[in-house]
Design a protein around this motif. Sequence first.
Motif, mmCIF file in Angstrom:
data_model
loop_
_atom_site.group_PDB
_atom_site.id
_atom_site.type_symbol
_atom_site.label_atom_id
_atom_site.label_comp_id
_atom_site.label_asym_id
_atom_site.label_seq_id
_atom_site.Cartn_x
_atom_site.Cartn_y
_atom_site.Cartn_z
ATOM 1 N N LEU A 200 0.877 -1.149 -0.051
ATOM 2 C CA LEU A 200 -0.084 -0.214 -0.043
ATOM 3 C C LEU A 200 0.892 1.262 0.052
ATOM 4 C CD1 LEU A 200 -2.418 -1.206 2.696
ATOM 5 C CD2 LEU A 200 -2.763 -1.290 0.410
ATOM 6 N N GLY A 201 0.425 2.357 -0.614
ATOM 7 C CA GLY A 201 0.997 3.552 -0.587
ATOM 8 C C GLY A 201 1.788 3.555 -1.858
ATOM 9 N N ARG A 202 2.894 4.744 -1.819
ATOM 10 C CA ARG A 202 3.596 5.059 -2.828
ATOM 11 C C ARG A 202 4.744 4.005 -3.219
ATOM 12 N NH1 ARG A 202 4.683 11.153 -1.311
ATOM 13 N NH2 ARG A 202 6.495 10.255 -0.148
ATOM 14 N N SER A 203 5.296 4.065 -4.299
ATOM 15 C CA SER A 203 6.531 3.311 -4.657
ATOM 16 C C SER A 203 8.044 3.637 -4.187
ATOM 17 C CB SER A 203 6.399 2.588 -6.186
ATOM 18 O OG SER A 203 6.585 3.807 -6.921
ATOM 19 N N ASP A 204 7.761 5.128 -4.015
ATOM 20 C CA ASP A 204 9.003 5.576 -3.710
ATOM 21 C C ASP A 204 9.156 5.716 -2.060
ATOM 22 O OD1 ASP A 204 7.012 7.582 -3.499
ATOM 23 O OD2 ASP A 204 8.258 9.276 -3.959
ATOM 24 N N THR A 205 10.264 6.231 -1.537
ATOM 25 C CA THR A 205 10.787 6.241 -0.157
ATOM 26 C C THR A 205 9.825 7.191 0.388
ATOM 27 O OG1 THR A 205 12.834 5.464 -0.664
ATOM 28 C CG2 THR A 205 12.618 6.334 1.432
ATOM 29 N N THR A 206 9.121 6.769 1.695
ATOM 30 C CA THR A 206 8.489 7.827 2.436
ATOM 31 C C THR A 206 9.029 7.654 3.787
ATOM 32 O OG1 THR A 206 6.388 7.374 1.421
ATOM 33 C CG2 THR A 206 6.207 8.257 3.428
ATOM 34 N N LEU A 207 9.327 8.831 4.205
ATOM 35 C CA LEU A 207 10.260 8.970 5.578
ATOM 36 C C LEU A 207 9.086 9.518 6.675
ATOM 37 C CD1 LEU A 207 13.469 10.820 4.568
ATOM 38 C CD2 LEU A 207 13.255 8.307 5.116
ATOM 39 N N VAL A 208 9.297 8.764 7.800
ATOM 40 C CA VAL A 208 8.795 9.104 8.950
ATOM 41 C C VAL A 208 9.819 9.612 10.080
ATOM 42 C CG1 VAL A 208 7.226 8.064 10.900
ATOM 43 C CG2 VAL A 208 6.913 7.364 8.501
ATOM 44 N N ARG A 209 9.255 10.719 10.591
ATOM 45 C CA ARG A 209 10.350 11.464 11.545
ATOM 46 C C ARG A 209 9.755 11.354 12.897
ATOM 47 N NH1 ARG A 209 15.213 12.131 9.362
ATOM 48 N NH2 ARG A 209 14.994 12.710 7.378
ATOM 49 N N PHE A 210 10.236 11.083 14.063
ATOM 50 C CA PHE A 210 9.670 10.943 15.425
ATOM 51 C C PHE A 210 10.606 11.890 16.276
ATOM 52 C CE2 PHE A 210 8.871 6.658 13.657
ATOM 53 C CZ PHE A 210 7.666 6.239 13.852
ATOM 54 N N ASP A 211 9.916 12.603 17.158
ATOM 55 C CA ASP A 211 10.435 13.519 17.949
ATOM 56 C C ASP A 211 10.477 12.778 19.373
ATOM 57 O OD1 ASP A 211 10.928 15.244 19.927
ATOM 58 O OD2 ASP A 211 9.548 16.867 19.184
ATOM 59 N N PHE A 212 11.623 12.030 19.544
ATOM 60 C CA PHE A 212 11.800 11.139 20.687
ATOM 61 C C PHE A 212 11.880 11.685 22.095
ATOM 62 C CE2 PHE A 212 13.900 8.528 17.221
ATOM 63 C CZ PHE A 212 13.051 7.534 17.270
ATOM 64 N N ALA A 213 12.203 13.088 22.173
ATOM 65 C CA ALA A 213 12.141 14.024 23.251
ATOM 66 C C ALA A 213 10.816 14.192 23.693
ATOM 67 C CB ALA A 213 12.746 15.252 23.127
ATOM 68 N N ALA A 214 9.852 14.524 22.823
ATOM 69 C CA ALA A 214 8.432 14.767 23.157
ATOM 70 C C ALA A 214 7.771 13.410 23.305
ATOM 71 C CB ALA A 214 7.878 15.299 21.740
ATOM 72 N N LEU A 215 8.042 12.296 22.685
ATOM 73 C CA LEU A 215 7.727 10.943 23.104
ATOM 74 C C LEU A 215 7.821 10.559 24.477
ATOM 75 C CD1 LEU A 215 8.048 9.230 19.711
ATOM 76 C CD2 LEU A 215 5.754 9.665 20.661
ATOM 77 N N GLN A 216 9.220 10.725 24.801
ATOM 78 C CA GLN A 216 9.672 10.702 26.333
ATOM 79 C C GLN A 216 8.818 11.292 27.281
ATOM 80 O OE1 GLN A 216 13.809 9.849 26.710
ATOM 81 N NE2 GLN A 216 13.531 9.180 28.615
ATOM 82 N N ALA A 217 8.934 12.597 27.140
ATOM 83 C CA ALA A 217 8.078 13.285 27.721
ATOM 84 C C ALA A 217 6.607 13.084 28.091
ATOM 85 C CB ALA A 217 8.136 14.878 27.352
#
Length: 98
Positions: free
Chosen positions: A36-53
């Motif tokens: 599913l989705g696009r054939s090219d590369t899709t990037l996901v960015r995580f804000d680990f500091a916000a997640l830890q908070a």
Amino acid sequence: MVAYADLEIGLHRWDANGYTIDLRYSQPDSDADIRLGRSDTTLVRFDFAALQAAALDPAAYGKLLSAQLFADSSVQSAFAQARTIVYARLILVLPQLW
């Protein structure tokens, strides 16, 4: 073959806080995977500091993680596509169960 729908979300490390993402869907009673989705590369960015908070507040953590995971519209569309396929199958199967 399985008797249930299966959605696999694959995350693959790209850089320090980014991952490529791919979604694969398997329909019930089928061994075939549907990408599913696009054939090219899709990037996901995580804000680990916000997640830890937010780690001690499960609802806030879940909302934040979901917002980051589904920030790209192609990921949202792929997830919606899988959900639509499952709902369509349910509409066909449920009357037979009654």
